[in-house]
Scaffold this motif. Structure first.
Motif, PDB file in Angstrom:
ATOM      1  N   THR A 114      33.766  61.630   9.732  1.00 53.79           N
ATOM      2  CA  THR A 114      33.010  61.637   8.425  1.00 53.79           C
ATOM      3  C   THR A 114      31.389  62.442   8.508  1.00 53.79           C
ATOM      4  O   THR A 114      30.970  62.690   7.516  1.00 53.79           O
ATOM      5  CB  THR A 114      33.073  60.277   8.026  1.00 53.79           C
ATOM      6  N   GLY A 115      30.854  62.406   9.647  1.00 50.70           N
ATOM      7  CA  GLY A 115      29.585  62.833   9.863  1.00 50.70           C
ATOM      8  C   GLY A 115      28.395  61.507   9.578  1.00 50.70           C
ATOM      9  O   GLY A 115      27.443  61.734   9.535  1.00 50.70           O
ATOM     10  N   GLY A 116      29.053  60.616   9.012  1.00 53.75           N
ATOM     11  CA  GLY A 116      28.176  59.195   8.672  1.00 53.75           C
ATOM     12  C   GLY A 116      28.097  58.453   9.953  1.00 53.75           C
ATOM     13  O   GLY A 116      28.340  58.913  11.053  1.00 53.75           O
ATOM     14  N   LEU A 117      27.488  57.185   9.696  1.00 52.24           N
ATOM     15  CA  LEU A 117      27.218  56.413  10.415  1.00 52.24           C
ATOM     16  C   LEU A 117      28.629  55.632  11.012  1.00 52.24           C
ATOM     17  O   LEU A 117      29.387  55.303  10.512  1.00 52.24           O
ATOM     18  CB  LEU A 117      26.259  55.333  10.161  1.00 52.24           C
ATOM     19  N   ASP A 118      28.701  55.637  12.419  1.00 53.49           N
ATOM     20  CA  ASP A 118      29.935  55.317  12.935  1.00 53.49           C
ATOM     21  C   ASP A 118      29.558  53.648  13.154  1.00 53.49           C
ATOM     22  O   ASP A 118      28.771  52.962  14.201  1.00 53.49           O
ATOM     23  CB  ASP A 118      30.246  55.894  14.263  1.00 53.49           C
ATOM     24  N   GLY A 119      30.372  52.702  12.430  1.00 53.11           N
ATOM     25  CA  GLY A 119      30.197  51.337  12.574  1.00 53.11           C
ATOM     26  C   GLY A 119      30.781  50.751  13.749  1.00 53.11           C
ATOM     27  O   GLY A 119      30.190  49.577  14.024  1.00 53.11           O
ATOM     28  N   PHE A 163      21.271  58.506  20.651  1.00 53.37           N
ATOM     29  CA  PHE A 163      21.835  57.828  19.368  1.00 53.37           C
ATOM     30  C   PHE A 163      23.004  58.883  18.776  1.00 53.37           C
ATOM     31  O   PHE A 163      23.661  58.263  17.874  1.00 53.37           O
ATOM     32  CB  PHE A 163      21.089  57.621  18.452  1.00 53.37           C
ATOM     33  N   LYS A 164      23.420  59.784  19.382  1.00 56.37           N
ATOM     34  CA  LYS A 164      24.466  60.792  19.025  1.00 56.37           C
ATOM     35  C   LYS A 164      25.670  60.156  18.781  1.00 56.37           C
ATOM     36  O   LYS A 164      26.288  60.349  17.800  1.00 56.37           O
ATOM     37  CB  LYS A 164      24.599  61.751  19.807  1.00 56.37           C
ATOM     38  N   LYS A 165      26.136  59.207  19.696  1.00 59.10           N
ATOM     39  CA  LYS A 165      27.143  58.419  19.588  1.00 59.10           C
ATOM     40  C   LYS A 165      27.397  57.545  18.103  1.00 59.10           C
ATOM     41  O   LYS A 165      28.557  57.253  17.987  1.00 59.10           O
ATOM     42  CB  LYS A 165      27.701  57.689  20.659  1.00 59.10           C
ATOM     43  N   PHE A 166      26.532  57.287  17.625  1.00 55.99           N
ATOM     44  CA  PHE A 166      26.493  56.505  16.371  1.00 55.99           C
ATOM     45  C   PHE A 166      26.970  57.489  15.068  1.00 55.99           C
ATOM     46  O   PHE A 166      26.670  56.935  13.965  1.00 55.99           O
ATOM     47  CB  PHE A 166      25.159  56.050  16.256  1.00 55.99           C
ATOM     48  N   THR A 167      27.247  58.808  15.552  1.00 56.65           N
ATOM     49  CA  THR A 167      27.650  59.383  14.228  1.00 56.65           C
ATOM     50  C   THR A 167      29.052  59.626  14.314  1.00 56.65           C
ATOM     51  O   THR A 167      29.715  60.043  15.250  1.00 56.65           O
ATOM     52  CB  THR A 167      27.130  60.959  14.422  1.00 56.65           C
ATOM     53  N   ASN A 168      29.868  59.321  13.196  1.00 51.85           N
ATOM     54  CA  ASN A 168      31.323  59.347  13.348  1.00 51.85           C
ATOM     55  C   ASN A 168      31.917  61.006  13.174  1.00 51.85           C
ATOM     56  O   ASN A 168      31.197  61.480  12.341  1.00 51.85           O
ATOM     57  CB  ASN A 168      31.756  58.642  11.850  1.00 51.85           C
ATOM     58  N   GLU A 169      32.619  61.388  14.069  1.00 51.78           N
ATOM     59  CA  GLU A 169      32.838  62.578  14.240  1.00 51.78           C
ATOM     60  C   GLU A 169      33.611  63.191  13.056  1.00 51.78           C
ATOM     61  O   GLU A 169      33.572  64.228  12.622  1.00 51.78           O
ATOM     62  CB  GLU A 169      33.615  63.007  15.645  1.00 51.78           C
ATOM     63  N   LEU A 188      19.342  52.973  11.995  1.00 51.23           N
ATOM     64  CA  LEU A 188      20.318  53.667  12.875  1.00 51.23           C
ATOM     65  C   LEU A 188      20.705  54.748  12.466  1.00 51.23           C
ATOM     66  O   LEU A 188      20.957  56.123  13.142  1.00 51.23           O
ATOM     67  CB  LEU A 188      21.635  52.779  13.173  1.00 51.23           C
ATOM     68  N   ASN A 189      20.858  55.179  11.039  1.00 51.14           N
ATOM     69  CA  ASN A 189      21.084  56.307  10.382  1.00 51.14           C
ATOM     70  C   ASN A 189      19.949  57.564  10.716  1.00 51.14           C
ATOM     71  O   ASN A 189      20.261  58.613  11.072  1.00 51.14           O
ATOM     72  CB  ASN A 189      21.352  56.208   8.971  1.00 51.14           C
ATOM     73  N   ILE A 190      18.771  56.955  10.911  1.00 50.68           N
ATOM     74  CA  ILE A 190      17.575  58.028  11.262  1.00 50.68           C
ATOM     75  C   ILE A 190      17.573  58.452  12.441  1.00 50.68           C
ATOM     76  O   ILE A 190      17.677  59.422  13.024  1.00 50.68           O
ATOM     77  CB  ILE A 190      16.198  57.354  10.761  1.00 50.68           C
ATOM     78  N   ALA A 191      18.018  57.511  13.389  1.00 51.80           N
ATOM     79  CA  ALA A 191      18.031  57.623  14.872  1.00 51.80           C
ATOM     80  C   ALA A 191      19.319  58.349  15.133  1.00 51.80           C
ATOM     81  O   ALA A 191      19.111  59.536  15.970  1.00 51.80           O
ATOM     82  CB  ALA A 191      18.134  56.324  15.696  1.00 51.80           C
ATOM     83  N   ARG A 192      20.430  58.219  14.668  1.00 51.55           N
ATOM     84  CA  ARG A 192      21.674  59.213  14.911  1.00 51.55           C
ATOM     85  C   ARG A 192      21.418  60.477  14.587  1.00 51.55           C
ATOM     86  O   ARG A 192      22.036  61.513  15.110  1.00 51.55           O
ATOM     87  CB  ARG A 192      22.828  58.421  14.397  1.00 51.55           C
TER      88      ARG A 192
END
Length: 94
Positions: free
Chosen positions: A48-53, A40-46, A30-34
């Protein structure tokens, strides 16, 4: 990408991939895809810039994650990430 199907948990998606992966491995995919795929943009936490759980997974996400899974069986995750980075840069140029 608009998905109107039932929401899947991370564990469900991890078990649907062939071969199955752990939830931690799915997070890496998911980290690669985002980072490189607009769907997969919605998987980025706005913040922190990291993966949105909390981002929701749906059946329509499985095909891309399976592709990453398949590539990861033959290459390192760094190689897979590099491949998706190259694809993203080509898409931006076109």
């Amino acid at each position: 990408m608009s998905c109107q199907h039932e929401e899947l948990t991370r564990l469900e998606v991890a078990s649907l991939l062939t071969p199955k992966v752990s939830a931690r491995q799915l997070q890496a995919y998911l980290n690669i895809a985002r980072k490189y795929l607009p769907e997969f943009k919605k998987f980025t936490n706005e913040k922190t810039g990291g993966l949105d759980g909390y981002a929701k997974l749906y059946e329509c996400h499985i095909a891309v994650l399976q592709e990453i899974r398949s590539l990861a069986r033959e290459h390192t995750l760094a190689d897979v990430e590099s491949e998706f980075q190259q694809r993203a840069s080509k898409t931006r140029k076109n």
